[in-house]
Design a protein around this motif. Structure first.
Motif, PDB file in Angstrom:
ATOM      1  N   ARG A 273       8.311   2.056 -10.656  1.00 55.15           N
ATOM      2  CA  ARG A 273       7.156   1.166 -10.471  1.00 55.15           C
ATOM      3  C   ARG A 273       7.578  -0.123  -9.744  1.00 55.15           C
ATOM      4  O   ARG A 273       6.888  -0.631  -8.872  1.00 55.15           O
ATOM      5  CB  ARG A 273       6.537   0.875 -11.847  1.00 55.15           C
ATOM      6  CG  ARG A 273       5.534  -0.234 -11.932  1.00 55.15           C
ATOM      7  CD  ARG A 273       4.179   0.107 -11.305  1.00 55.15           C
ATOM      8  NE  ARG A 273       4.291   0.258  -9.861  1.00 55.15           N
ATOM      9  CZ  ARG A 273       3.464   0.960  -9.086  1.00 55.15           C
ATOM     10  NH1 ARG A 273       2.453   1.605  -9.624  1.00 55.15           N
ATOM     11  NH2 ARG A 273       3.643   1.040  -7.795  1.00 55.15           N
ATOM     12  N   THR A 276       8.702   0.470  -5.754  1.00 52.74           N
ATOM     13  CA  THR A 276       7.785   0.937  -4.712  1.00 52.74           C
ATOM     14  C   THR A 276       6.396   0.330  -4.900  1.00 52.74           C
ATOM     15  O   THR A 276       6.040  -0.060  -6.013  1.00 52.74           O
ATOM     16  CB  THR A 276       7.654   2.480  -4.752  1.00 52.74           C
ATOM     17  OG1 THR A 276       6.748   2.908  -3.734  1.00 52.74           O
ATOM     18  CG2 THR A 276       7.157   2.981  -6.085  1.00 52.74           C
ATOM     19  N   ASN A 277       5.645   0.290  -3.819  1.00 54.95           N
ATOM     20  CA  ASN A 277       4.233  -0.079  -3.930  1.00 54.95           C
ATOM     21  C   ASN A 277       3.332   1.142  -3.871  1.00 54.95           C
ATOM     22  O   ASN A 277       2.110   1.016  -3.876  1.00 54.95           O
ATOM     23  CB  ASN A 277       3.846  -1.059  -2.818  1.00 54.95           C
ATOM     24  CG  ASN A 277       4.481  -2.413  -3.066  1.00 54.95           C
ATOM     25  OD1 ASN A 277       4.511  -2.883  -4.202  1.00 54.95           O
ATOM     26  ND2 ASN A 277       5.011  -3.024  -2.031  1.00 54.95           N
ATOM     27  N   LYS A 278       3.936   2.326  -3.803  1.00 51.40           N
ATOM     28  CA  LYS A 278       3.150   3.558  -3.834  1.00 51.40           C
ATOM     29  C   LYS A 278       2.630   3.790  -5.253  1.00 51.40           C
ATOM     30  O   LYS A 278       3.244   3.338  -6.227  1.00 51.40           O
ATOM     31  CB  LYS A 278       4.035   4.746  -3.441  1.00 51.40           C
ATOM     32  CG  LYS A 278       4.373   4.793  -1.978  1.00 51.40           C
ATOM     33  CD  LYS A 278       3.226   5.360  -1.190  1.00 51.40           C
ATOM     34  CE  LYS A 278       3.501   5.304   0.301  1.00 51.40           C
ATOM     35  NZ  LYS A 278       2.338   5.694   1.088  1.00 51.40           N
TER      36      LYS A 278
END
Ligand code: PBG
Length: 334
Positions: A273, A276-278
């Protein structure tokens, strides 16, 4: 000094966190995490034929179902606010072979089910697993060499074809669960070059070699005939490697990154989490379901409450969405 000598009048605490817990109303105001119906993804075990609904011994309350039953179930769950569903095909033994050829049958049970479901429920999100294990007689996720090695690049070709078939059938998301290297990039390229640019990829990025998949393999009849999955699924001892996997998948074009299993791997969910911003997904797997159900059957705990707490914890750790067999339990709380 004895407790008795404390002068109660001069004893004042300045910090009291319990004030924020004094009523249900205040607790609801300060609650940091909410599990929502729209966070949940319901897995289905798809059987061929019609009118078939079989119990899965190791997963009480979960069934293998033929398409007609699954259509009814999607209708009911969708009305309750569940919007995403995932399909896992259960093949008859006769349809399995060492190469998993049936995975590449465009008229096979899985693409036909995808077409039927998306025709009846175009608005739902339908996810198909991309891996060969439901189709191979040995239960491995890939193509094997004569000496029993799981071949990476040869498997990619099969996965690419499999993804194209499911995309053509109208699936919203393909979810490679095989852990071959480079499969996300390979699938993205294959999909884009066949103009399936809108088909999303949810990658099982950090998929551990876990003992908690056994009930799933019983449900599919895909228990391994030799070896284990340690040359492709991750070592449970590793966390930095999970970040590498997730970031590679992101670079290769994954739309959503998944961690699996979920509740024993909350640290991994939380680290990915942060990295990444995915969107991040987690799979609350079969064994995580079965162990709670077994404890419930013995009267040791309450399955509904245990599942709600588990799913909430997975969300708190950082998952945006959760695959779970325990949605019935969660629905009692949310
Ligand atoms: C197939 C696949 C597995 C699961 C999801 N996709 C099994 C495995 O990798 O052996 C496990 C799901 C569960 O246990 O609920 N590759």
């Amino acid at each position: 000094m004895s407790v008795l000598s404390i002068n109660q009048n001069s004893f004042t605490l300045e910090k009291r966190l319990r004030r924020n817990r004094k009523s249900a109303a205040i607790r609801s105001l300060i609650r940091e995490t909410s599990l929502l119906r729209s966070d949940l993804i319901m897995p289905f075990f798809l059987l061929g034929g019609k009118g078939r609904k079989e119990k899965i011994e190791s997963m009480p309350g979960v069934h293998r179902m033929s398409l007609d039953h699954i259509l009814n179930a999607i209708d009911s769950y969708h009305q309750l606010g569940i919007q995403a569903f995932a399909l896992f095909p259960v093949l008859e033994k006769e349809k399995k072979c060492p190469q998993g050829i049936e995975a590449l049958n465009a008229q096979g049970m899985l693409p036909r089910a995808i077409r039927a479901i998306k025709k009846e429920f175009p608005e739902i999100c339908l996810i198909a697993d991309i891996a060969l294990d439901p189709f191979t007689s040995h239960g491995h996720d890939g193509v094997i060499s004569d000496d029993g090695k799981i071949l990476n690049d040869e498997t990619l070709q099969a996965l690419g074809e499999m993804a194209l078939i499911q995309a053509d059938a109208g699936v919203d998301i393909v979810a490679p669960s095989d852990m071959m290297d480079g499969r996300v990039g390979y699938l993205r390229k294959a999909l884009d070059s066949s103009s399936f640019t809108d088909t999303s990829i949810l990658s099982y990025s950090a998929k551990y070699s876990s003992s908690f998949y056994s009930p799933f393999r019983e449900a599919l009849g895909s228990s391994l005939s030799f070896g284990d999955k340690k040359t492709y699924q991750m070592d449970p001892a590793n966390s930095r490697e999970a970040i590498l996997e997730a970031l590679f998948d992101e670079e290769e074009g994954a739309d959503i990154l998944m961690i699996k299993p979920a509740s024993l791997y909350l640290d991994i969910i939380s680290k990915i989490r942060e990295a990444t911003n995915k969107p991040v997904a987690a799979f609350h797997v079969s064994g995580e379901y079965s162990m709670v159900m077994a404890a419930h059957a013995k009267g040791f705990l309450d399955a509904d409450a245990a599942f709600y707490e588990t799913l909430l914890s997975i969300k708190r750790a950082g998952a945006d969405m959760i695959f779970s067999y325990a949605i019935d339990s969660a629905l009692k709380f949310i």
